[in-house]
Design an enzyme around this catalytic site. Structure first.
Site, PDB file in Angstrom:
ATOM      1  N   ASP A  65       0.819  -1.213   0.000  1.00 40.97           N
ATOM      2  CA  ASP A  65       0.000   0.000   0.000  1.00 40.97           C
ATOM      3  C   ASP A  65       0.854   1.265   0.000  1.00 40.97           C
ATOM      4  OD1 ASP A  65      -2.393  -1.348  -0.098  1.00 40.97           O
ATOM      5  OD2 ASP A  65      -2.682  -1.369   2.069  1.00 40.97           O
ATOM      6  N   ASN A 135      -5.027   8.708   1.763  1.00 42.01           N
ATOM      7  CA  ASN A 135      -5.368   8.181   3.083  1.00 42.01           C
ATOM      8  C   ASN A 135      -5.722   9.279   4.085  1.00 42.01           C
ATOM      9  OD1 ASN A 135      -5.184   5.490   2.512  1.00 42.01           O
ATOM     10  ND2 ASN A 135      -3.204   5.165   3.490  1.00 42.01           N
ATOM     11  N   ASP A 164      -1.157  13.899  20.275  1.00 45.11           N
ATOM     12  CA  ASP A 164      -0.012  13.831  19.360  1.00 45.11           C
ATOM     13  C   ASP A 164      -0.323  14.450  18.006  1.00 45.11           C
ATOM     14  OD1 ASP A 164       1.361  12.582  21.348  1.00 45.11           O
ATOM     15  OD2 ASP A 164       1.522  10.632  20.350  1.00 45.11           O
ATOM     16  N   THR A 175      -9.039   2.500   6.921  1.00 42.14           N
ATOM     17  CA  THR A 175      -8.443   1.217   7.305  1.00 42.14           C
ATOM     18  C   THR A 175      -6.941   1.354   7.552  1.00 42.14           C
ATOM     19  OG1 THR A 175      -8.184   0.641   4.962  1.00 42.14           O
ATOM     20  CG2 THR A 175     -10.172  -0.144   6.073  1.00 42.14           C
ATOM     21  N   TYR A 177      -4.124   4.602   9.252  1.00 42.32           N
ATOM     22  CA  TYR A 177      -3.739   5.209  10.530  1.00 42.32           C
ATOM     23  C   TYR A 177      -4.958   5.499  11.407  1.00 42.32           C
ATOM     24  CZ  TYR A 177      -0.579   8.037  13.486  1.00 42.32           C
ATOM     25  OH  TYR A 177       0.175   8.522  14.510  1.00 42.32           O
ATOM     26  N   LEU A 179      -7.706   3.878  11.671  1.00 49.17           N
ATOM     27  CA  LEU A 179      -8.143   2.640  12.318  1.00 49.17           C
ATOM     28  C   LEU A 179      -7.296   2.349  13.551  1.00 49.17           C
ATOM     29  CD1 LEU A 179      -9.916   0.077  12.304  1.00 49.17           C
ATOM     30  CD2 LEU A 179      -8.209  -0.980  10.816  1.00 49.17           C
TER      31      LEU A 179
END
Length: 275
Positions: A65, A135, A164, A175, A177, A179
C-alpha cells in the site's frame, strides 16, 4: 495501449516480478515505460517515477500500500488508473499477486476490467501550497510533543484537543492510521471524512465523521508543527500552524479485475494476528 511499470525493489527483490511482467509484455507486443527505486538496474530505458505517467495509459505498480500511495503522489490530477501487484503484507489498494500477471495483461488487452475511483483530500497551507492525500492529512508536532489543536468544521468551532496530532482521513484511509486510532471503518462509497485525534490526552475525545463537502480547518499555536500527507512529512510550519482541508477536485483511479467487494476484502486483509 502503453503500460507504465513501477517496481519497489524493497518489496520486489532484484525486480524479479517486474522483469517477469516485461517478458510478458514483450511477448505480446505491448509497449511500456519502466521506473524503479533500485539504485543499480539492468533494464534499458528506465525513467524517473515523476515521468512515468506522461505517456502511460495504465500504471502497474509492484509493492504494498505504501508503494501505491507513492505512485499516486506523482500521478496527481492525471487520474491514470493503477493496477497494484501485492508484494507486501496487507495490500488493501493492490488487486493481484505476482502469479497472476499474464491473466491480468490479457484482461487489460481485452478490456475486461473496471475502474474504481477513490476520493482524495486537498490540504492547503497559508502560503497557498496544496498537497493531496489518498489516506490522510495530519497536523502533528515535529518533535513528538503533546500539542493543542483547534478544529473548525465549515467555519464552526468544533473542539480544541490535546494529543499527538489530528488527522483527517478519507474512506480509503479509514483502514489505515485512523483505524489504529480507534476510528470507524468507512466503505469507499461513503461520502465522508473522519476527523480523529492521535493519542488524545483526554477521557472524552472521539472521532467525528463529516460530510465530504465540508471544509475542515486545523490550527495550532504550539511550536514545531508539521503537515504529514500519507505518511510523509510535507510541510514544516514556522510559527502558528493552519491547514484548510477539502475534498480534491479529482480522484485516484484503480484497475479492478476481481469481483471481490469491499467487505470481503476487509475480512481477508484484517482477519489476522501477528506476522
Amino acid at each position: 495501449m502503453k503500460i507504465g511499470i513501477y517496481s519497489n525493489e524493497h518489496k520486489d527483490n532484484n525486480l524479479v516480478a517486474a522483469k517477469a511482467l516485461i517478458n510478458i509484455l514483450d511477448k505480446k507486443g505491448i509497449s511500456y515505460s519502466f521506473s524503479t527505486n533500485a539504485e543499480n538496474i539492468d533494464i534499458k530505458g528506465a525513467i524517473p517515477l515523476q515521468d512515468l505517467s506522461n505517456d502511460s495509459d495504465i500504471v502497474i505498480a509492484f509493492g504494498g500500500d505504501g508503494t501505491m500511495l507513492n505512485v499516486i503522489s506523482y500521478i496527481d490530477d492525471k487520474a491514470i488508473p493503477i493496477l497494484g501487484v501485492n508484494m507486501g503484507k496487507i495490500g488493501f489498494l493492490t488487486e493481484i499477486d505476482k502469479d497472476n500477471l499474464e491473466k491480468a495483461v490479457d484482461a487489460l488487452i481485452s478490456g475486461k476490467y473496471q475502474i474504481e475511483t477513490r476520493t482524495l483530500i486537498r490540504a492547503q497551507v497559508p502560503t497557498g501550497e496544496k498537497f493531496y492525500a489518498l489516506n490522510e492529512a495530519i497536523l502533528t508536532s515535529s518533535n513528538s510533543q503533546v500539542s493543542s489543536i483547534k478544529i473548525n468544521i465549515d467555519d464552526s468551532y468544533t473542539a480544541t484537543v490535546r494529543g499527538d496530532g489530528v488527522l483527517v482521513s478519507t474512506p480509503t484511509g479509514s483502514t489505515a492510521y485512523s483505524l489504529a486510532c480507534n476510528g470507524p471503518i468507512l466503505a469507499p462509497s461513503v461520502k465522508g471524512f473522519i476527523v480523529n485525534t492521535i493519542c488524545p490526552h483526554s477521557l472524552h475525545s472521539v472521532p467525528i465523521v463529516v460530510d465530504d463537502g465540508s471544509e475542515i480547518m486545523l490550527s495550532s499555536n504550539s511550536r514545531n508543527m508539521k503537515l504529514v500527507i500519507d505518511g510523509k512529512d510535507r510541510y514544516e510550519f514556522v510559527g502558528d500552524a493552519e491547514i484548510k482541508i477539502r475534498k480534491a477536485s479529482f480522484c485516484a483511479s484503480f484497475v479492478r479485475l476481481n469481483n471481490q467487494n469491499f467487505y470481503q476484502k476487509l475480512l481477508q486483509k484484517l482477519s489476522f494476528w501477528g506476522e
